[in-house]
Design an enzyme around this catalytic site. Structure first.
Site, PDB file in Angstrom:
ATOM      1  N   ASN A   7       0.882  -1.170   0.000  1.00  0.00           N
ATOM      2  CA  ASN A   7       0.000   0.000   0.000  1.00  0.00           C
ATOM      3  C   ASN A   7       0.919   1.220   0.000  1.00  0.00           C
ATOM      4  O   ASN A   7       1.486   1.578   1.029  1.00  0.00           O
ATOM      5  CB  ASN A   7      -0.886  -0.034   1.253  1.00  0.00           C
ATOM      6  CG  ASN A   7      -1.872   1.116   1.297  1.00  0.00           C
ATOM      7  OD1 ASN A   7      -1.840   2.009   0.448  1.00  0.00           O
ATOM      8  ND2 ASN A   7      -2.730   1.103   2.289  1.00  0.00           N
ATOM      9  N   ARG A  91      -2.791  -2.116  -3.225  1.00  0.00           N
ATOM     10  CA  ARG A  91      -4.032  -1.411  -2.950  1.00  0.00           C
ATOM     11  C   ARG A  91      -4.057  -0.163  -3.831  1.00  0.00           C
ATOM     12  O   ARG A  91      -3.106   0.622  -3.839  1.00  0.00           O
ATOM     13  CB  ARG A  91      -4.062  -0.985  -1.497  1.00  0.00           C
ATOM     14  CG  ARG A  91      -5.326  -0.294  -1.165  1.00  0.00           C
ATOM     15  CD  ARG A  91      -5.213   0.418   0.145  1.00  0.00           C
ATOM     16  NE  ARG A  91      -6.528   0.850   0.527  1.00  0.00           N
ATOM     17  CZ  ARG A  91      -6.992   0.797   1.753  1.00  0.00           C
ATOM     18  NH1 ARG A  91      -6.240   0.347   2.712  1.00  0.00           N
ATOM     19  NH2 ARG A  91      -8.192   1.217   2.023  1.00  0.00           N
ATOM     20  N   HIS A 180     -13.319   2.432   0.770  1.00  0.00           N
ATOM     21  CA  HIS A 180     -13.237   1.398   1.822  1.00  0.00           C
ATOM     22  C   HIS A 180     -13.857   0.078   1.369  1.00  0.00           C
ATOM     23  O   HIS A 180     -14.262  -0.750   2.200  1.00  0.00           O
ATOM     24  CB  HIS A 180     -13.966   1.824   3.119  1.00  0.00           C
ATOM     25  CG  HIS A 180     -13.314   2.941   3.863  1.00  0.00           C
ATOM     26  ND1 HIS A 180     -14.042   3.900   4.517  1.00  0.00           N
ATOM     27  CD2 HIS A 180     -12.015   3.248   4.069  1.00  0.00           C
ATOM     28  CE1 HIS A 180     -13.220   4.757   5.096  1.00  0.00           C
ATOM     29  NE2 HIS A 180     -11.971   4.390   4.829  1.00  0.00           N
ATOM     30  N   LEU A 209     -15.318   2.594  10.824  1.00  0.00           N
ATOM     31  CA  LEU A 209     -15.079   3.836  11.557  1.00  0.00           C
ATOM     32  C   LEU A 209     -13.604   3.927  11.928  1.00  0.00           C
ATOM     33  O   LEU A 209     -13.172   3.391  12.952  1.00  0.00           O
ATOM     34  CB  LEU A 209     -15.945   3.878  12.825  1.00  0.00           C
ATOM     35  CG  LEU A 209     -17.445   3.565  12.645  1.00  0.00           C
ATOM     36  CD1 LEU A 209     -18.150   3.549  13.992  1.00  0.00           C
ATOM     37  CD2 LEU A 209     -18.093   4.575  11.711  1.00  0.00           C
ATOM     38  N   ASN A 211      -9.981   6.659  10.909  1.00  0.00           N
ATOM     39  CA  ASN A 211      -9.757   8.084  10.703  1.00  0.00           C
ATOM     40  C   ASN A 211     -10.638   8.588   9.580  1.00  0.00           C
ATOM     41  O   ASN A 211     -11.285   9.616   9.679  1.00  0.00           O
ATOM     42  CB  ASN A 211      -8.291   8.316  10.370  1.00  0.00           C
ATOM     43  CG  ASN A 211      -7.626   9.138  11.422  1.00  0.00           C
ATOM     44  OD1 ASN A 211      -8.243  10.058  11.979  1.00  0.00           O
ATOM     45  ND2 ASN A 211      -6.386   8.808  11.715  1.00  0.00           N
ATOM     46  N   ARG A 241     -12.218  15.226   8.255  1.00  0.00           N
ATOM     47  CA  ARG A 241     -13.123  15.558   7.145  1.00  0.00           C
ATOM     48  C   ARG A 241     -14.531  15.790   7.660  1.00  0.00           C
ATOM     49  O   ARG A 241     -14.992  15.088   8.557  1.00  0.00           O
ATOM     50  CB  ARG A 241     -13.162  14.426   6.115  1.00  0.00           C
ATOM     51  CG  ARG A 241     -11.846  14.166   5.446  1.00  0.00           C
ATOM     52  CD  ARG A 241     -12.007  13.100   4.356  1.00  0.00           C
ATOM     53  NE  ARG A 241     -10.754  12.420   4.156  1.00  0.00           N
ATOM     54  CZ  ARG A 241     -10.609  11.098   4.088  1.00  0.00           C
ATOM     55  NH1 ARG A 241     -11.667  10.310   4.163  1.00  0.00           N
ATOM     56  NH2 ARG A 241      -9.427  10.571   3.928  1.00  0.00           N
ATOM     57  N   GLU A 385      -7.736  -5.595   5.599  1.00  0.00           N
ATOM     58  CA  GLU A 385      -7.715  -5.282   4.169  1.00  0.00           C
ATOM     59  C   GLU A 385      -6.548  -5.966   3.465  1.00  0.00           C
ATOM     60  O   GLU A 385      -6.669  -6.417   2.332  1.00  0.00           O
ATOM     61  CB  GLU A 385      -7.647  -3.753   3.992  1.00  0.00           C
ATOM     62  CG  GLU A 385      -8.939  -3.084   4.443  1.00  0.00           C
ATOM     63  CD  GLU A 385      -8.776  -1.629   4.818  1.00  0.00           C
ATOM     64  OE1 GLU A 385      -8.197  -1.356   5.894  1.00  0.00           O
ATOM     65  OE2 GLU A 385      -9.215  -0.763   4.055  1.00  0.00           O
TER      66      GLU A 385
HETATM   67  P1  ADP Z   1      -7.081   4.737   9.541  1.00  0.00           P
HETATM   68  O1  ADP Z   1      -8.262   5.263   8.823  1.00  0.00           O
HETATM   69  O2  ADP Z   1      -5.973   5.711   9.677  1.00  0.00           O
HETATM   70  O3  ADP Z   1      -6.661   3.332   9.115  1.00  0.00           O
HETATM   71  P2  ADP Z   1      -7.840   3.426  12.029  1.00  0.00           P
HETATM   72  O4  ADP Z   1      -8.789   2.412  11.501  1.00  0.00           O
HETATM   73  O5  ADP Z   1      -6.531   2.955  12.551  1.00  0.00           O
HETATM   74  O6  ADP Z   1      -7.621   4.618  11.010  1.00  0.00           O
HETATM   75  O7  ADP Z   1      -8.605   4.221  13.194  1.00  0.00           O
HETATM   76  C1  ADP Z   1      -8.020   5.302  13.835  1.00  0.00           C
HETATM   77  C2  ADP Z   1      -8.996   5.838  14.870  1.00  0.00           C
HETATM   78  O8  ADP Z   1      -9.333   4.796  15.795  1.00  0.00           O
HETATM   79  C3  ADP Z   1      -8.429   6.987  15.700  1.00  0.00           C
HETATM   80  O9  ADP Z   1      -9.359   8.029  15.777  1.00  0.00           O
HETATM   81  C4  ADP Z   1      -8.248   6.342  17.062  1.00  0.00           C
HETATM   82  O10 ADP Z   1      -8.383   7.274  18.076  1.00  0.00           O
HETATM   83  C5  ADP Z   1      -9.364   5.348  17.075  1.00  0.00           C
HETATM   84  N1  ADP Z   1      -9.163   4.353  18.143  1.00  0.00           N
HETATM   85  C6  ADP Z   1      -8.197   3.421  18.242  1.00  0.00           C
HETATM   86  N2  ADP Z   1      -8.308   2.767  19.424  1.00  0.00           N
HETATM   87  C7  ADP Z   1      -9.366   3.302  20.083  1.00  0.00           C
HETATM   88  C8  ADP Z   1      -9.990   3.090  21.342  1.00  0.00           C
HETATM   89  N3  ADP Z   1      -9.536   2.166  22.188  1.00  0.00           N
HETATM   90  N4  ADP Z   1     -11.067   3.848  21.659  1.00  0.00           N
HETATM   91  C9  ADP Z   1     -11.511   4.793  20.816  1.00  0.00           C
HETATM   92  N5  ADP Z   1     -10.972   5.050  19.622  1.00  0.00           N
HETATM   93  C10 ADP Z   1      -9.914   4.328  19.256  1.00  0.00           C
END
Ligand code: ADP
Length: 402
Positions: A7, A91, A180, A209, A211, A241, A385
């Site tokens: 990726n 990807r 996604h 859910l 970033n 966003r 993924e």
């Molecule tokens: P990306 O889109 O960058 O791949 P991820 O799927 O890794 O993102 O998700 C990142 C988000 O997940 C961040 O906002 C992070 O704060 C949140 N996150 C990770 N662990 C927890 C947790 N234990 N409680 C709440 N949010 C979490």
């Protein structure tokens, strides 16, 4: 055979090496800050040992060469030689209407990825660079492109068309594409396995859910609606966003506040969402804690975030007619019991009843968190993924290599 999954981002290369068809991860890691003096390679071996190598890495080609040399060196190396790599899976974010499934990379495929860069200017060019560099370093190995948009090519016109003059779609392909797709497809497959029913019989809602965030209505394994649009800006509230917005707002910002298009773009993509609302952070973990300690802006941001997800669950329940399972995935979906509970609070009459004890504290593992009397199952499913890319790559190129 070994499959390398790549990726490539603008200054990074994420990689994972799989033994297929065993689906065993032999190594995974990240080259980051490519082109800077502080670049480094961090990786994990098959026994979960972590390693870091800090050194200037001039470009993506140097980064990939470094990764490949590490994968073949040392007594614990996952490979003896690069000849063991049977295929590379990439990807690719945007395949537009050109790709409804995974494809082997040809000159035409590369040209199409390039042509779609106008729709994904931050993603497609580095994705393409990753393909070119991999071909340069592994010239005899088949390259495979797995698109984030492909899964959503099954959307019907009533879900993908915007109510704009028809020629904008006909001549300029302005429409909903969705993103996604790799993640939504992966969790849909796992949901079917967990429920012990064929995917073809299921109606699912998948909430990715992270970033970036999107939600998807899935009928018989096909995406029938999704919240991200022509670009990943539409839909849910995300880390930085804005998601759904009155389309007149960007015009207002330009006319009344004198912002130019680039400033508006930056504001909506980088300064909005949870960061903009809270004035504090885009990290949900931090915002949950801040809200709990009395930060009113963080609390409101969390409410806006959860309310938007709720509205989409309602909309997609209506789109599907009935729902067999609702899935939470990605960083927030997999880890935040607070968000899952807030999103589904009071939705039992609609068919989503949570088992609060099963939900509480659940992080990062598959589970059914629905109450026994819930009409739909509520599932937490960690997304993977890279594994889906490895599977697709093996399915397409495995026979050529063996
Ligand atoms: P990306 O889109 O960058 O791949 P991820 O799927 O890794 O993102 O998700 C990142 C988000 O997940 C961040 O906002 C992070 O704060 C949140 N996150 C990770 N662990 C927890 C947790 N234990 N409680 C709440 N949010 C979490």
């Amino acid at each position: 055979m070994k499959v390398l999954v790549i990726n490539a981002g603008s200054s990074s290369i994420k990689f994972e090496l799989y033994a297929m068809p065993q689906e065993q991860v032999l190594a995974s890691g990240l080259v980051e800050r490519i082109g800077e003096s502080t670049s480094r390679l961090v990786w994990r071996d098959a026994r979960d040992g972590r390693h870091t190598l800090e050194r200037p890495i001039q470009d993506h080609a140097a980064g990939l060469e470094l990764v490949l040399s590490l994968l073949c060196s040392g007594t614990d190396a996952p490979m003896e030689s690069l000849d063991e790599i049977g295929a590379v899976g990439h990807r690719v974010v945007h395949g537009g209407e050109a790709f409804s499934q995974t494809v082997g990379v040809t000159a035409e495929v590369e040209a199409a990825i390039q042509a779609h860069a106008v729709l994904a200017p931050l993603h497609n060019p580095p994705n393409l660079l990753g393909i070119r560099v991999a071909r340069q370093v592994l010239p005899d190995v088949p390259q495979v492109a797995v698109f984030d948009t492909a899964f959503h090519q099954t959307l019907p016109p009533h879900a993908y068309l915007y109510a704009l003059p028809a020629e904008l779609y006909r001549e300029h392909r302005v429409r909903r594409y969705g993103f996604h797709g790799i993640s939504h497809r992966f969790v849909a497959g796992r949901a079917a396995a967990l429920l012990g029913r064929p995917l073809e019989q299921l109606r699912l809602i998948s909430c990715h859910l992270g970033n970036g965030a999107s939600i998807c209505a899935i009928e018989a394994g096909r995406s029938v609606d999704t919240s991200m649009g022509m670009t990943p800006l539409e839909g849910l509230v995300m880390g930085t966003r804005c998601g759904d917005l009155d389309p007149a707002i960007p015009l207002y910002l330009q006319r009344q506040l004198g912002m130019d298009a680039a400033e508006v773009d930056r504001l909506l993509n980088k300064r909005s969402g949870m960061l903009g609302l809270s004035g504090r952070s885009n990290d949900l973990r931090e915002l949950e804690q801040a809200a709990e300690s009395g930060d009113a802006d963080a609390a409101v941001a969390m409410q806006v975030y959860c309310y938007r997800i709720r509205k989409y669950i309602g909309a997609y329940t209506a789109a599907l007619g009935s729902v067999d399972a609702l899935v939470f995935t990605a960083g927030v979906g997999e880890n935040s019991d607070v968000v899952r509970a807030a999103v589904l609070e009071g939705l039992a009459p609609m068919g989503y009843a949570l088992d609060l004890d099963a939900n509480r504290g659940l992080r990062g593992r598959e589970a059914d968190i629905s109450a026994v009397d819930s009409r739909a199952r509520v599932l937490v499913i960690p997304t993977d993924e890279e594994l889906l890319i490895a599977r697709d790559t093996y399915a397409l190129a495995g026979h050529r290599a063996s």
